[in-house]
Design a protein around this motif. Sequence first.
Motif: not given
Length: 277
Positions: A164-169, A182-191, A260-266
């Motif tokens: 169930k990992c968000p698609r971007a991760l 499942c990556r962290s947002a830091c690794e995925a986006f570098g923001d 539900h969590i996944y939809c919130d992330v999207l």
Amino acid sequence: MDRLLPSASVLTLLILSFFSGVNSASFKLVNKCRYEVWPGVLSGANTAPLSPTGFALKPGKSRTLSVPKAWSGRIWARTLCTEYSPTNFSCVTGDCGSGKIECAGSGAKPPATLAEFTLNGADGLDFYDVSLVDGYNLPMLVVPRGGTRGGCSATGCLVDLNGKCPRALRVAREGEVGRVACRSACEAFGDPQFCCSEAYATPDTCQPSVFSLFFKHACPRAYSYAYDDKTSTYTCASADYIIIFCPLPYTRYNYYYMLHIYCDVLFNFSGTKFYMG
């Protein structure tokens, strides 16, 4: 002259005292996964390295490591590993880049679920946690045994989040559809907002993101982002530790809750809002 020589009983006590101080704790690593894993061990700065620093662990097997009195470091499991030759060893997740089964001072390449320890720290307490800050590759549980002070609570992430990992991760094995990590947002986006760096390098400026909350809701005891200390760091004194890979119940999280969590992330990521206030 004879009176200057310590008796055999005194020598025995000195030797036992020395070794009880050096090997003050044990880590028992247990593989409850349905597949082989290759644990990796990285000691912290100015901390004696453990031996071995990496090894194979088949399903249902365990191995116990002796740990120095004031050790700090992290332990993780590498998955989907292949040894092409004694100097050509690599893993799809958690690889330490040494080219060998032993990590020899190298850490895990994200994403990887981490067990982190500082033994005999402030007030003689051990500090430990399970961290998803560098992402996630499998469930993990840390259980203290025989502690004398502190909360000595178990902590970890008991569920399989890869499905169930968000698609971007998501991380998939090359040429395959299945998700292996499942990556962290830091690794995925570098923001910097996700990495808690630059202008966001303090607890006041770096807040949970919708992505870190995905991990936190599923695994409330685990670290989900850099400043998640209050609900994620545990203490114990004079304990031994059991570290379980894929602990029971090793199941996919409740489908509708994760959806539900996944939809919130999207929803939040598709617009301009990155953080949930």
